[in-house]
Design an enzyme around this catalytic site. Structure first.
Site, PDB file in Angstrom:
ATOM      1  N   ARG A  15       0.843  -1.196   0.000  1.00 28.48           N
ATOM      2  CA  ARG A  15       0.000   0.000   0.000  1.00 28.48           C
ATOM      3  C   ARG A  15       0.882   1.252   0.000  1.00 28.48           C
ATOM      4  O   ARG A  15       2.079   1.191   0.254  1.00 28.48           O
ATOM      5  CB  ARG A  15      -0.916   0.006   1.244  1.00 28.48           C
ATOM      6  CG  ARG A  15      -2.034  -1.018   1.166  1.00 28.48           C
ATOM      7  CD  ARG A  15      -2.816  -1.097   2.464  1.00 28.48           C
ATOM      8  NE  ARG A  15      -2.020  -1.662   3.543  1.00 28.48           N
ATOM      9  CZ  ARG A  15      -2.431  -1.792   4.805  1.00 28.48           C
ATOM     10  NH1 ARG A  15      -3.639  -1.397   5.141  1.00 28.48           N
ATOM     11  NH2 ARG A  15      -1.650  -2.311   5.721  1.00 28.48           N
ATOM     12  N   LYS A  75       2.391   1.795   7.258  1.00 24.34           N
ATOM     13  CA  LYS A  75       2.791   0.994   8.418  1.00 24.34           C
ATOM     14  C   LYS A  75       3.743   1.777   9.314  1.00 24.34           C
ATOM     15  O   LYS A  75       4.342   2.772   8.900  1.00 24.34           O
ATOM     16  CB  LYS A  75       3.492  -0.298   7.961  1.00 24.34           C
ATOM     17  CG  LYS A  75       2.597  -1.208   7.146  1.00 24.34           C
ATOM     18  CD  LYS A  75       1.328  -1.622   7.868  1.00 24.34           C
ATOM     19  CE  LYS A  75       1.551  -2.763   8.820  1.00 24.34           C
ATOM     20  NZ  LYS A  75       0.232  -3.266   9.340  1.00 24.34           N
ATOM     21  N   TYR A  94      -0.185   4.209  10.691  1.00 24.93           N
ATOM     22  CA  TYR A  94      -0.506   3.209  11.724  1.00 24.93           C
ATOM     23  C   TYR A  94       0.763   2.989  12.532  1.00 24.93           C
ATOM     24  O   TYR A  94       1.824   2.688  11.965  1.00 24.93           O
ATOM     25  CB  TYR A  94      -0.889   1.866  11.093  1.00 24.93           C
ATOM     26  CG  TYR A  94      -2.244   1.820  10.433  1.00 24.93           C
ATOM     27  CD1 TYR A  94      -3.409   2.063  11.157  1.00 24.93           C
ATOM     28  CD2 TYR A  94      -2.374   1.478   9.093  1.00 24.93           C
ATOM     29  CE1 TYR A  94      -4.657   1.996  10.546  1.00 24.93           C
ATOM     30  CE2 TYR A  94      -3.623   1.401   8.489  1.00 24.93           C
ATOM     31  CZ  TYR A  94      -4.761   1.665   9.217  1.00 24.93           C
ATOM     32  OH  TYR A  94      -5.985   1.582   8.623  1.00 24.93           O
ATOM     33  N   HIS A  96       0.517   1.322  16.042  1.00 22.81           N
ATOM     34  CA  HIS A  96       0.287   0.157  16.915  1.00 22.81           C
ATOM     35  C   HIS A  96       1.429   0.033  17.931  1.00 22.81           C
ATOM     36  O   HIS A  96       2.092  -1.004  18.022  1.00 22.81           O
ATOM     37  CB  HIS A  96       0.129  -1.126  16.089  1.00 22.81           C
ATOM     38  CG  HIS A  96      -1.126  -1.114  15.252  1.00 22.81           C
ATOM     39  ND1 HIS A  96      -2.393  -1.200  15.812  1.00 22.81           N
ATOM     40  CD2 HIS A  96      -1.323  -0.999  13.918  1.00 22.81           C
ATOM     41  CE1 HIS A  96      -3.309  -1.150  14.844  1.00 22.81           C
ATOM     42  NE2 HIS A  96      -2.690  -1.009  13.694  1.00 22.81           N
ATOM     43  N   GLU A 118      -4.667   4.507  14.076  1.00 24.18           N
ATOM     44  CA  GLU A 118      -5.552   3.580  14.792  1.00 24.18           C
ATOM     45  C   GLU A 118      -6.229   4.191  16.018  1.00 24.18           C
ATOM     46  O   GLU A 118      -7.173   3.608  16.543  1.00 24.18           O
ATOM     47  CB  GLU A 118      -4.808   2.292  15.181  1.00 24.18           C
ATOM     48  CG  GLU A 118      -3.733   2.428  16.254  1.00 24.18           C
ATOM     49  CD  GLU A 118      -2.363   2.837  15.707  1.00 24.18           C
ATOM     50  OE1 GLU A 118      -2.275   3.207  14.526  1.00 24.18           O
ATOM     51  OE2 GLU A 118      -1.389   2.801  16.490  1.00 24.18           O
ATOM     52  N   ASP A 270      -5.715 -11.080  14.072  1.00 24.18           N
ATOM     53  CA  ASP A 270      -4.774 -10.011  14.428  1.00 24.18           C
ATOM     54  C   ASP A 270      -4.903  -9.628  15.899  1.00 24.18           C
ATOM     55  O   ASP A 270      -4.026  -8.965  16.445  1.00 24.18           O
ATOM     56  CB  ASP A 270      -4.954  -8.779  13.519  1.00 24.18           C
ATOM     57  CG  ASP A 270      -6.318  -8.141  13.657  1.00 24.18           C
ATOM     58  OD1 ASP A 270      -7.279  -8.842  14.052  1.00 24.18           O
ATOM     59  OD2 ASP A 270      -6.447  -6.942  13.384  1.00 24.18           O
TER      60      ASP A 270
HETATM   61  N1  LIG Z   1      -7.050  -9.995   9.621  1.00 22.28           N
HETATM   62  C1  LIG Z   1      -7.127  -8.773   9.137  1.00 22.28           C
HETATM   63  O1  LIG Z   1      -6.477  -8.424   8.169  1.00 22.28           O
HETATM   64  C2  LIG Z   1      -8.066  -7.783   9.765  1.00 22.28           C
HETATM   65  C3  LIG Z   1      -8.413  -6.605   9.086  1.00 22.28           C
HETATM   66  C4  LIG Z   1      -9.344  -5.741   9.688  1.00 22.28           C
HETATM   67  C5  LIG Z   1      -9.875  -6.062  10.950  1.00 22.28           C
HETATM   68  N2  LIG Z   1      -9.481  -7.215  11.570  1.00 22.28           N
HETATM   69  C6  LIG Z   1     -10.019  -7.641  12.883  1.00 22.28           C
HETATM   70  O2  LIG Z   1     -11.357  -8.078  12.730  1.00 22.28           O
HETATM   71  C7  LIG Z   1     -11.987  -8.045  14.021  1.00 22.28           C
HETATM   72  C8  LIG Z   1     -13.358  -7.396  13.906  1.00 22.28           C
HETATM   73  O3  LIG Z   1     -13.193  -6.029  13.574  1.00 22.28           O
HETATM   74  P1  LIG Z   1     -14.431  -5.034  13.394  1.00 22.28           P
HETATM   75  O4  LIG Z   1     -13.894  -3.792  12.807  1.00 22.28           O
HETATM   76  O5  LIG Z   1     -15.546  -5.734  12.725  1.00 22.28           O
HETATM   77  O6  LIG Z   1     -14.833  -4.775  14.917  1.00 22.28           O
HETATM   78  P2  LIG Z   1     -16.220  -4.133  15.437  1.00 22.28           P
HETATM   79  O7  LIG Z   1     -15.913  -3.546  16.762  1.00 22.28           O
HETATM   80  O8  LIG Z   1     -16.835  -3.301  14.380  1.00 22.28           O
HETATM   81  O9  LIG Z   1     -17.163  -5.410  15.639  1.00 22.28           O
HETATM   82  C9  LIG Z   1     -16.964  -6.391  16.618  1.00 22.28           C
HETATM   83  C10 LIG Z   1     -18.304  -7.017  16.928  1.00 22.28           C
HETATM   84  O10 LIG Z   1     -18.083  -8.160  17.767  1.00 22.28           O
HETATM   85  C11 LIG Z   1     -19.235  -8.273  18.584  1.00 22.28           C
HETATM   86  N3  LIG Z   1     -18.994  -9.208  19.676  1.00 22.28           N
HETATM   87  C12 LIG Z   1     -18.297  -9.019  20.832  1.00 22.28           C
HETATM   88  N4  LIG Z   1     -18.311 -10.161  21.556  1.00 22.28           N
HETATM   89  C13 LIG Z   1     -18.999 -11.081  20.830  1.00 22.28           C
HETATM   90  C14 LIG Z   1     -19.357 -12.445  21.046  1.00 22.28           C
HETATM   91  N5  LIG Z   1     -18.982 -13.114  22.146  1.00 22.28           N
HETATM   92  N6  LIG Z   1     -20.077 -13.081  20.080  1.00 22.28           N
HETATM   93  C15 LIG Z   1     -20.452 -12.436  18.955  1.00 22.28           C
HETATM   94  N7  LIG Z   1     -20.160 -11.150  18.715  1.00 22.28           N
HETATM   95  C16 LIG Z   1     -19.433 -10.476  19.640  1.00 22.28           C
HETATM   96  C17 LIG Z   1     -19.507  -6.831  19.003  1.00 22.28           C
HETATM   97  O11 LIG Z   1     -20.813  -6.674  19.511  1.00 22.28           O
HETATM   98  C18 LIG Z   1     -19.280  -6.094  17.683  1.00 22.28           C
HETATM   99  O12 LIG Z   1     -20.483  -5.947  16.961  1.00 22.28           O
HETATM  100  C19 LIG Z   1     -11.010  -7.272  14.913  1.00 22.28           C
HETATM  101  O13 LIG Z   1     -10.263  -8.199  15.673  1.00 22.28           O
HETATM  102  C20 LIG Z   1     -10.105  -6.561  13.929  1.00 22.28           C
HETATM  103  O14 LIG Z   1      -8.845  -6.267  14.477  1.00 22.28           O
HETATM  104  C21 LIG Z   1      -8.588  -8.058  11.005  1.00 22.28           C
END
Ligand SMILES: NC(=O)c1ccc[n+]([C@@H]2O[C@H](COP(=O)([O-])OP(=O)(O)OC[C@H]3O[C@@H](n4cnc5c(N)ncnc54)[C@H](O)[C@@H]3O)[C@@H](O)[C@H]2O)c1
Length: 370
Positions: A15, A75, A94, A96, A118, A270
């Site tokens: 990126r 990054k 970012y 972190h 972030e 992550d």
């Molecule tokens: N792997 C990657 O490249 C990548 C990229 C972007 C985001 N992410 C990760 O994805 C994850 C989700 O991110 P997001 O932006 O959607 O977060 P978000 O805060 O928008 O959504 C999280 C949701 O989880 C729900 N939740 C909490 N506990 C729960 C449970 N026990 N059962 C069911 N639902 C529950 C919350 O109510 C909320 O709606 C994060 O860990 C983020 O870091 C990873």
């Protein structure tokens, strides 16, 4: 102001922090935009496209860091970049910090003004510079799930949308935030039957209103989870507990309930992942098998689609970058409470309490420093 855009040098990061359209706008405001050659190539933006937008091509990264008053990055600065950071230089990227004490100490020592994407936060609590990457990851999760269901990748051989006369795949999404809602939209659009679990009733009500009829929303508890795991062809992990590690909602024994060749895409990897058997993987080696279930757990999913991710990220970051360039960091942060929260380290002083607490460092009040 001289705004610098170095090429990202972290492994597999394609990126770039500013696209030619952004450079054009900054140059129009009277700023100089200094771009490292090749900075945009990974995202499909040639050096010529920056030149045509009015940017200046630097000779090398060193020149960008030496001349720029504000550095735009994607990054966190990596070790070779640490000696290039200069006192008083604004670095908007970012960071972190909590993930690296060495980076935190390097930034303190360099006395830059570190504004972290972030932690920029709206009054609603939304993190507007994380949202676009969650949108990308949520949508991509469905593509990856569908791909690894194919027999050639070891999957069960189920087509996500089915065909007339054959039932579609079952997609289970755990967590209905940004990632979960975007995944649901994509999976439903491809014709799968989707079940989405969340703990927030308000969120479930909202999603039930806006998502199509082939998405069922269900309260998240262990009973419902186990029942859904038995049916699922694709499971998408999308839970976030702000500031904490992801809860392990799917245990190793639970995999025995699942159909062989089903796919788990643990987007939350992550933050440690919500599947006990998840461990972070890379785009080069994205999957592994546990008890007959394919696990996809790439920790930086947006990196796989840098063109889209760059545009999505810069759509969100650019208005802040423009204001930082126009007003200078102090006024821009004073005028915008969301950007103010992005301040993490100011000229050697940690001002974001969570970063200070993580490493037992003193924390200064940013109000006194802007
Ligand atoms: N792997 C990657 O490249 C990548 C990229 C972007 C985001 N992410 C990760 O994805 C994850 C989700 O991110 P997001 O932006 O959607 O977060 P978000 O805060 O928008 O959504 C999280 C949701 O989880 C729900 N939740 C909490 N506990 C729960 C449970 N026990 N059962 C069911 N639902 C529950 C919350 O109510 C909320 O709606 C994060 O860990 C983020 O870091 C990873």
């Amino acid at each position: 102001m001289i705004v610098g855009v170095p090429r990202e040098i972290k492994t597999a990061e394609h990126r770039v922090a500013l696209v030619p359209a952004g450079a054009h706008s900054l140059v129009g405001d009277g700023h100089t935009v200094l771009v490292e050659p090749g900075a945009g190539v990974g995202s499909g933006f040639s050096d010529d496209s920056y030149r045509a937008a009015g940017a200046t091509l630097a000779t090398a990264a060193e020149e960008v860091w030496a001349k720029a008053e504000m550095i735009l990055k994607v990054k966190e600065p990596t070790e070779p970049e640490w000696p290039r950071m200069r006192r008083g230089q604004v670095v908007f990227t970012y960071f972190h910090f909590a993930a690296s004490e060495a980076l935190t100490k390097a930034v303190i020592k360099a006395k830059i003004v570190a504004i972290a994407y972030e932690t920029v936060q709206l009054l609603s609590g939304e993190l507007p510079l994380l949202t676009p990457m969650s949108e990308v990851a949520g949508r991509m999760a469905v593509q990856e799930g569908a791909k690894y269901l194919e027999k050639v990748y070891g999957g069960s051989g189920v087509l996500l949308g089915g065909v007339p006369g054959v039932l579609p795949a079952e997609v289970l999404i755990i967590g209905g935030g940004v990632v979960g809602a975007n995944a649901a939209k994509m999976a439903a659009g491809l014709g799968a039957h989707v079940t989405l679990l969340d703990l927030s009733l308000d969120r479930l009500r909202y999603l039930a209103d806006v998502l199509p009829a082939n998405v069922d929303v269900l309260y998240s508890n262990r009973h419902n989870l186990l029942e859904q795991l038995r049916k699922a062809d694709v499971v998408i992990g999308a839970v976030l507990l702000p500031g904490a590690k992801a809860p392990k909602l799917v245990r190793r024994d639970d995999l025995n309930l699942m159909k062989p060749g089903s796919v788990i895409v643990d987007v939350a990897v992550d933050q440690g992942g919500i599947i006990e058997t998840s461990r972070p993987t890379t785009h080069e080696h994205p999957t592994y098998l546990v008890d007959g279930i394919i696990h996809y757990a790439v920790a930086n999913m947006p990196g796989g689609v840098p063109r889209t991710s760059t545009l999505a990220l810069t759509n969100a970051t650019f208005p802040y970058a423009k204001r930082l360039a126009r007003s200078g960091w102090q006024r821009a942060c004073k005028e915008d409470p969301a950007l103010f929260l992005g301040l993490n380290v100011i000229e050697g002083q940690v001002v974001y309490p969570a970063v200070a607490e993580t490493f037992g460092l003193p924390s200064a009040d940013p109000q006194t420093l802007v």
